[in-house]
Scaffold this active site. Structure first.
Site, PDB file in Angstrom:
ATOM      1  N   LYS A 184      -6.489  -5.872   0.306  1.00 32.81           N
ATOM      2  CA  LYS A 184      -6.622  -5.436  -1.090  1.00 32.81           C
ATOM      3  C   LYS A 184      -5.267  -5.419  -1.778  1.00 32.81           C
ATOM      4  O   LYS A 184      -4.261  -5.052  -1.165  1.00 32.81           O
ATOM      5  CB  LYS A 184      -7.219  -4.018  -1.102  1.00 32.81           C
ATOM      6  N   LYS A 189      -1.105  -0.724  -4.848  1.00 35.71           N
ATOM      7  CA  LYS A 189       0.159  -0.415  -5.509  1.00 35.71           C
ATOM      8  C   LYS A 189       1.157   0.276  -4.599  1.00 35.71           C
ATOM      9  O   LYS A 189       2.322   0.402  -4.947  1.00 35.71           O
ATOM     10  CB  LYS A 189      -0.093   0.413  -6.764  1.00 35.71           C
ATOM     11  N   LYS A 248      -4.280   5.865   7.651  1.00 38.66           N
ATOM     12  CA  LYS A 248      -2.919   6.384   7.444  1.00 38.66           C
ATOM     13  C   LYS A 248      -2.530   7.502   8.397  1.00 38.66           C
ATOM     14  O   LYS A 248      -1.344   7.813   8.517  1.00 38.66           O
ATOM     15  CB  LYS A 248      -2.775   6.884   5.999  1.00 38.66           C
TER      16      LYS A 248
HETATM   17  N1  AQP Z   1      -7.262  -4.268  -5.683  1.00 42.54           N
HETATM   18  C1  AQP Z   1      -8.088  -3.592  -6.475  1.00 42.54           C
HETATM   19  N2  AQP Z   1      -9.135  -4.194  -7.058  1.00 42.54           N
HETATM   20  C2  AQP Z   1      -9.977  -3.522  -7.881  1.00 42.54           C
HETATM   21  N3  AQP Z   1      -9.822  -2.205  -8.168  1.00 42.54           N
HETATM   22  C3  AQP Z   1      -8.787  -1.565  -7.617  1.00 42.54           C
HETATM   23  N4  AQP Z   1      -8.354  -0.291  -7.699  1.00 42.54           N
HETATM   24  C4  AQP Z   1      -7.255  -0.144  -6.932  1.00 42.54           C
HETATM   25  N5  AQP Z   1      -6.926  -1.297  -6.348  1.00 42.54           N
HETATM   26  C5  AQP Z   1      -7.871  -2.207  -6.743  1.00 42.54           C
HETATM   27  C6  AQP Z   1      -8.996   0.747  -8.489  1.00 42.54           C
HETATM   28  O1  AQP Z   1      -8.003   1.364  -9.292  1.00 42.54           O
HETATM   29  C7  AQP Z   1      -8.303   2.753  -9.434  1.00 42.54           C
HETATM   30  C8  AQP Z   1      -7.132   3.598  -9.047  1.00 42.54           C
HETATM   31  O2  AQP Z   1      -6.807   3.349  -7.713  1.00 42.54           O
HETATM   32  P1  AQP Z   1      -6.020   4.463  -6.907  1.00 42.54           P
HETATM   33  O3  AQP Z   1      -4.939   5.005  -7.726  1.00 42.54           O
HETATM   34  O4  AQP Z   1      -6.971   5.438  -6.349  1.00 42.54           O
HETATM   35  O5  AQP Z   1      -5.438   3.773  -5.672  1.00 42.54           O
HETATM   36  P2  AQP Z   1      -4.999   2.289  -5.350  1.00 42.54           P
HETATM   37  O6  AQP Z   1      -4.514   1.558  -6.536  1.00 42.54           O
HETATM   38  O7  AQP Z   1      -6.097   1.775  -4.527  1.00 42.54           O
HETATM   39  O8  AQP Z   1      -3.712   2.580  -4.553  1.00 42.54           O
HETATM   40  P3  AQP Z   1      -3.132   1.925  -3.298  1.00 42.54           P
HETATM   41  O9  AQP Z   1      -1.708   1.804  -3.511  1.00 42.54           O
HETATM   42  O10 AQP Z   1      -3.860   0.681  -2.892  1.00 42.54           O
HETATM   43  O11 AQP Z   1      -3.454   2.981  -2.300  1.00 42.54           O
HETATM   44  P4  AQP Z   1      -2.834   4.389  -2.278  1.00 42.54           P
HETATM   45  O12 AQP Z   1      -2.168   4.691  -3.561  1.00 42.54           O
HETATM   46  O13 AQP Z   1      -4.016   5.263  -2.035  1.00 42.54           O
HETATM   47  O14 AQP Z   1      -1.913   4.290  -1.112  1.00 42.54           O
HETATM   48  C9  AQP Z   1      -9.520   3.016  -8.555  1.00 42.54           C
HETATM   49  O15 AQP Z   1     -10.669   2.977  -9.357  1.00 42.54           O
HETATM   50  C10 AQP Z   1      -9.516   1.865  -7.600  1.00 42.54           C
HETATM   51  O16 AQP Z   1     -10.803   1.551  -7.105  1.00 42.54           O
END
Ligand code: AQP
Length: 322
Positions: free
Chosen positions: A191, A194, A111
């Site tokens: 992946k 969100k 990022k």
């Molecule tokens: N795709 C996934 N599969 C399995 N576990 C996941 N987690 C997130 N995505 C997956 C797990 O959810 C928890 C919270 O995640 P987070 O809030 O740290 O971040 P995120 O959901 O990974 O967010 P983004 O949008 O993908 O990235 P950001 O918000 O950082 O831009 C964690 O336990 C994570 O492993």
């Protein structure tokens, strides 16, 4: 008593990945030992890139409500910024971490752009380590994408304990057996996240059944249509992802010979998984006063638990009276 800690960042609407990778294992731990579970909404982590304050507040409330709806209500659920010890310990861990290890973090490398990149995007892994170490957890249930963060946390805990004294527990990473890394349905190389602007391949926890059906129906599968086409394999990432989601939602691949049948089974399993959660979410969202009081009580308990750990860390580092 076993201690468990995990946080979710309110950087977007929670996804099926968040549920299978994190919320479900968190709920299982909370059922087994609720008093030892600390689960937070990491609102400070949602500010490492430019953010809208109103959206952050709304997503913090939505994330907390979904966490309660997912069955974490017996655990201590809190909002990170309401427990100042997180930011205070983060500074001490910034004084423990090196620029080399922070610079190697994948999120920073992905990022970081030009000189307008927020400094917090570089330092946030120290805050993440503080989030964890403050509660001296034995286990950190997270998705596979968090492996590097938990490894850094372990390294910092070991280094701090060696340099200053045994203040922190060195936690274990706990991954679920299925759903540890849910991939986008439209692009199984990425992946399911969100904060992706394009939600086409992302199942949101509040998606109604017809939206789930449409997203799964459009999932990428494979061109191979032989009798054993429905199987997990490295060269079939889309099919492997659907089978992983099916397994994580308690479904079985038994008797599924076509991609159409696989998608119908995945849709049914995901809809069945989301239905009770969405029902409970609607009830809780209709009573924001209740959610606010649960979060206030959670933050108060966290301040009690985290305060002495912070004080010990400050003391061994030479801060305050001897
Ligand atoms: N795709 C996934 N599969 C399995 N576990 C996941 N987690 C997130 N995505 C997956 C797990 O959810 C928890 C919270 O995640 P987070 O809030 O740290 O971040 P995120 O959901 O990974 O967010 P983004 O949008 O993908 O990235 P950001 O918000 O950082 O831009 C964690 O336990 C994570 O492993």
């Amino acid at each position: 008593m076993q201690r468990t800690l995990s946080l979710l960042t309110p950087s977007g609407h929670l996804t099926l990945g968040n549920l299978l990778g994190a919320l479900r294992p968190m709920a299982a731990a909370a059922t087994a030992a609720p008093a030892g579970c600390f689960y937070g909404v990491a609102d400070l982590h949602a500010m490492t890139t430019p953010h809208d304050p109103g959206r952050l507040r709304a997503l913090t409330a939505e994330t907390a409500t979904l966490m309660l709806a997912a069955g974490l209500d017996d655990a201590t659920v809190f909002v990170q910024s309401r427990v100042p010890a997180h930011a205070q310990l983060a500074y001490l861990l910034e004084c423990t971490a090196t620029t080399g290890e922070l610079g190697r973090m994948i999120q920073f490398k992905q990022k970081a752009g030009d000189e307008s990149t927020r400094a917090a995007l570089f330092t946030y892994p120290a805050l993440m380590a503080a989030d964890i170490l403050l509660y001296r957890p034995d286990q950190v249930p997270v998705g596979a994408d968090q492996r590097q963060h938990v490894e850094l946390t372990r390294d910092l805990a070991l280094r701090f304990n060696r340099l200053y004294g045994p203040v922190f527990t060195v936690p274990e990473l706990v991954l679920p057996t299925a759903g540890a890394r849910v991939m986008r349905l439209d692009d199984p190389a990425r992946k399911m996240g969100k904060s992706d602007a394009d939600e086409a391949g992302v199942v949101l926890l509040l998606d109604p059944p017809d939206v789930v059906r449409r997203k799964v129906a459009r999932a990428v599968t494979d061109s191979d249509t032989g009798p054993d086409a429905v199987r997990a394999a490295p060269d079939k990432p889309g099919v492997s992802n659907l089978l992983d989601v099916l397994a994580a939602c308690g479904g079985s691949p038994e008797g599924l010979t076509t991609y159409g049948a696989l998608k119908r089974a995945v849709t049914d399993a995901v809809v069945a998984e989301l239905e009770p959660l969405q029902k409970r979410y609607a009830e809780l969202a209709a009573d924001p006063g209740h959610v606010a009081s649960v979060l206030e009580a959670g933050a108060a308990r966290c301040r009690e638990v985290a305060g002495p750990v912070l004080a010990e860390a400050q003391s061994v580092m030479g801060l305050g009276p001897s």
